[in-house]
Write an enzyme that holds these catalytic residues in place. Structure first.
Site, PDB file in Angstrom:
ATOM      1  N   TYR A   1      -3.048  -1.565  10.620  1.00  0.00           N
ATOM      2  CA  TYR A   1      -3.004  -1.650   9.157  1.00  0.00           C
ATOM      3  C   TYR A   1      -1.643  -1.181   8.645  1.00  0.00           C
ATOM      4  O   TYR A   1      -1.007  -1.852   7.829  1.00  0.00           O
ATOM      5  CB  TYR A   1      -4.124  -0.795   8.559  1.00  0.00           C
ATOM      6  CG  TYR A   1      -4.166  -0.839   7.046  1.00  0.00           C
ATOM      7  CD1 TYR A   1      -4.770  -1.905   6.386  1.00  0.00           C
ATOM      8  CD2 TYR A   1      -3.593   0.171   6.266  1.00  0.00           C
ATOM      9  CE1 TYR A   1      -4.796  -1.962   4.993  1.00  0.00           C
ATOM     10  CE2 TYR A   1      -3.623   0.119   4.882  1.00  0.00           C
ATOM     11  CZ  TYR A   1      -4.228  -0.949   4.250  1.00  0.00           C
ATOM     12  OH  TYR A   1      -4.250  -1.005   2.873  1.00  0.00           O
TER      13      TYR A   1
ATOM     14  N   SER B   1       0.871  -1.186   0.000  1.00  0.00           N
ATOM     15  CA  SER B   1       0.000   0.000   0.000  1.00  0.00           C
ATOM     16  C   SER B   1       0.900   1.226   0.000  1.00  0.00           C
ATOM     17  O   SER B   1       2.076   1.127   0.390  1.00  0.00           O
ATOM     18  CB  SER B   1      -0.848   0.004   1.274  1.00  0.00           C
ATOM     19  OG  SER B   1      -1.469   1.261   1.462  1.00  0.00           O
TER      20      SER B   1
HETATM   21  N1  LIG Z   1      -8.567   0.079  -1.794  1.00  0.00           N
HETATM   22  C1  LIG Z   1      -7.425   0.732  -1.725  1.00  0.00           C
HETATM   23  O1  LIG Z   1      -7.325   1.899  -2.136  1.00  0.00           O
HETATM   24  C2  LIG Z   1      -6.204   0.048  -1.176  1.00  0.00           C
HETATM   25  C3  LIG Z   1      -5.070   0.840  -0.953  1.00  0.00           C
HETATM   26  C4  LIG Z   1      -3.912   0.226  -0.504  1.00  0.00           C
HETATM   27  C5  LIG Z   1      -3.882  -1.144  -0.292  1.00  0.00           C
HETATM   28  N2  LIG Z   1      -5.005  -1.896  -0.504  1.00  0.00           N
HETATM   29  C6  LIG Z   1      -4.933  -3.336  -0.249  1.00  0.00           C
HETATM   30  O2  LIG Z   1      -5.610  -4.063  -1.275  1.00  0.00           O
HETATM   31  C7  LIG Z   1      -6.109  -5.286  -0.730  1.00  0.00           C
HETATM   32  C8  LIG Z   1      -7.576  -5.423  -1.089  1.00  0.00           C
HETATM   33  O3  LIG Z   1      -8.281  -4.350  -0.479  1.00  0.00           O
HETATM   34  P1  LIG Z   1      -9.677  -3.812  -1.013  1.00  0.00           P
HETATM   35  O4  LIG Z   1      -9.649  -2.355  -0.808  1.00  0.00           O
HETATM   36  O5  LIG Z   1      -9.956  -4.370  -2.332  1.00  0.00           O
HETATM   37  O6  LIG Z   1     -10.649  -4.445   0.097  1.00  0.00           O
HETATM   38  P2  LIG Z   1     -12.171  -4.956   0.011  1.00  0.00           P
HETATM   39  O7  LIG Z   1     -12.654  -4.909   1.414  1.00  0.00           O
HETATM   40  O8  LIG Z   1     -12.931  -4.225  -1.036  1.00  0.00           O
HETATM   41  O9  LIG Z   1     -12.012  -6.488  -0.443  1.00  0.00           O
HETATM   42  C9  LIG Z   1     -11.312  -7.411   0.369  1.00  0.00           C
HETATM   43  C10 LIG Z   1     -11.773  -8.824   0.094  1.00  0.00           C
HETATM   44  O10 LIG Z   1     -11.023  -9.693   0.962  1.00  0.00           O
HETATM   45  C11 LIG Z   1     -11.904 -10.651   1.521  1.00  0.00           C
HETATM   46  N3  LIG Z   1     -11.386 -11.151   2.791  1.00  0.00           N
HETATM   47  C12 LIG Z   1     -11.416 -10.528   3.999  1.00  0.00           C
HETATM   48  N4  LIG Z   1     -10.921 -11.335   4.943  1.00  0.00           N
HETATM   49  C13 LIG Z   1     -10.555 -12.484   4.330  1.00  0.00           C
HETATM   50  C14 LIG Z   1      -9.987 -13.698   4.786  1.00  0.00           C
HETATM   51  N5  LIG Z   1      -9.699 -13.892   6.085  1.00  0.00           N
HETATM   52  N6  LIG Z   1      -9.730 -14.661   3.883  1.00  0.00           N
HETATM   53  C15 LIG Z   1     -10.037 -14.492   2.572  1.00  0.00           C
HETATM   54  N7  LIG Z   1     -10.602 -13.373   2.084  1.00  0.00           N
HETATM   55  C16 LIG Z   1     -10.853 -12.367   2.956  1.00  0.00           C
HETATM   56  C17 LIG Z   1     -13.215  -9.908   1.693  1.00  0.00           C
HETATM   57  O11 LIG Z   1     -14.318 -10.817   1.798  1.00  0.00           O
HETATM   58  C18 LIG Z   1     -13.249  -9.065   0.411  1.00  0.00           C
HETATM   59  O12 LIG Z   1     -13.880  -9.770  -0.633  1.00  0.00           O
HETATM   60  C19 LIG Z   1      -5.839  -5.225   0.772  1.00  0.00           C
HETATM   61  O13 LIG Z   1      -4.674  -5.961   1.071  1.00  0.00           O
HETATM   62  C20 LIG Z   1      -5.623  -3.760   1.035  1.00  0.00           C
HETATM   63  O14 LIG Z   1      -4.830  -3.504   2.143  1.00  0.00           O
HETATM   64  C21 LIG Z   1      -6.166  -1.323  -0.917  1.00  0.00           C
END
Ligand SMILES: NC(=O)c1ccc[n+]([C@@H]2O[C@H](COP(=O)([O-])OP(=O)(O)OC[C@H]3O[C@@H](n4cnc5c(N)ncnc54)[C@H](O)[C@@H]3O)[C@@H](O)[C@H]2O)c1
Length: 284
Positions: free
Chosen positions: A160, A147
């Site tokens: 986080y 991230s």
């Molecule tokens: N959205 C952003 O702007 C952003 C920025 C930086 C990093 N990230 C990283 O991207 C990744 C995805 O984030 P996102 O924003 O798409 O989140 P999101 O909440 O939209 O999706 C996350 C998915 O992970 C699943 N999940 C949660 N716990 C789980 C588990 N124990 N086992 C299996 N699946 C599980 C959830 O059911 C969901 O479908 C994360 O690692 C997050 O830290 C996202």
């Protein structure tokens, strides 16, 4: 046409947390390019919807339930995929959650869950899949979700932030381990800036201190109003992984600013200081 249309036009891809957000965007993109996508998520309904949408578009996908916080479930996922589909060409350890609140107010369960998903889920994803990928001997790819937070510090997002710092460090070491081992596995660190996803939805905060609700709401609105389009971000990620880049960005300017600020802070060895932006964000 990018390199991804060539590199990822066939083979098996496994994406964790692919039922929503970035995981779902990556899964759809890889399915559209021609890969067979294992849509792995703790939420089977959501995983099935994503797999069905890939299949409806003429692609190949299977939804599999996995809880990445349980190492044995990642071993079982690897066994299942190899037995039923064959060797994995691309593993994306994507599942992650956000947890808000003061360090001392977050219940132990939520602390453990955050670190188990965000850190151990990635570690054990690699531990479960890498031996098969290495033994197969073909060129393959592992990408882990870091991230811009991997280079920042944010009070009341401590669990986080520390988890994302850990993943950046893990991926850097892993990249070098593949070289030391002479393994043909390319490692990428995916560094999203801000993409429109479900990570700050109210229900995703279950188990957080009640006082964190206003902060979660602000983050949700910021992501909704200023976040990058999910499909565009995921298209960029897949393209850069195919190019064997270690640093994979959605918003390179945001990454550059965060990295420069972090480097300057470490160089200065000053005490951490609250910026006006952070103070404003945390005012309720
Ligand atoms: N959205 C952003 O702007 C952003 C920025 C930086 C990093 N990230 C990283 O991207 C990744 C995805 O984030 P996102 O924003 O798409 O989140 P999101 O909440 O939209 O999706 C996350 C998915 O992970 C699943 N999940 C949660 N716990 C789980 C588990 N124990 N086992 C299996 N699946 C599980 C959830 O059911 C969901 O479908 C994360 O690692 C997050 O830290 C996202």
């Amino acid at each position: 046409m990018g390199k991804d249309t060539d590199v990822f036009s066939s083979g098996i891809a496994v994406v964790t947390g692919a039922g929503a957000g970035i995981g779902s965007g990556l899964a759809r993109r890889l399915g559209a390019l021609g890969m067979t996508v294992i849509v792995a998520d703790i939420n089977m309904d959501k995983a099935e919807q994503v797999a069905a949408s890939i299949i409806a578009g003429g692609g190949k996908a299977e939804a599999v339930r996995v809880d990445v916080s349980v190492p044995a479930e990642l071993d079982a996922l690897a066994d299942h995929v190899i037995k039923h589909h064959g060797p994995v060409k691309l593993l994306i350890n994507n599942a992650g959650i956000e947890t808000l609140g003061y360090v001392w107010e977050i219940p132990a369960d939520r602390w453990e869950k955050t670190l188990d998903i965000n850190i151990h889920g990635v570690v054990h994803g690699v531990r479960a899949f890498a031996p098969h990928m290495i033994a197969h001997g073909a060129e393959a790819y592992i990408a882990n979700l870091a991230s811009v937070g991997s280079f920042g510090i944010m009070p009341t997002q401590t669990s986080y932030m520390m988890s994302k710092h850990a993943i950046q460090s893990f991926s850097e070491c892993l990249y070098l381990e593949m070289q030391v081992a002479g393994a043909p596995i390319h490692v990428s660190s995916i560094i999203p800036g801000m993409l429109k996803t479900e990570i700050f939805n109210a229900e995703a905060g279950e188990g957080e201190p009640a006082a964190a609700a206003a902060h979660r709401r602000k983050m949700f609105e910021m992501m909704r109003d200023y976040g990058m389009d999910l499909d565009e971000g995921c298209r960029l990620f897949v393209e850069q992984i195919a190019e064997k880049k270690f640093w994979v960005h959605s918003q390179p300017d945001m990454s550059r600013d965060m990295i420069a600020a972090r480097a300057a802070f470490i160089q200065s060895q000053e005490a951490p200081a609250l910026s006006p932006e952070v103070e404003h964000l945390l005012q309720h």
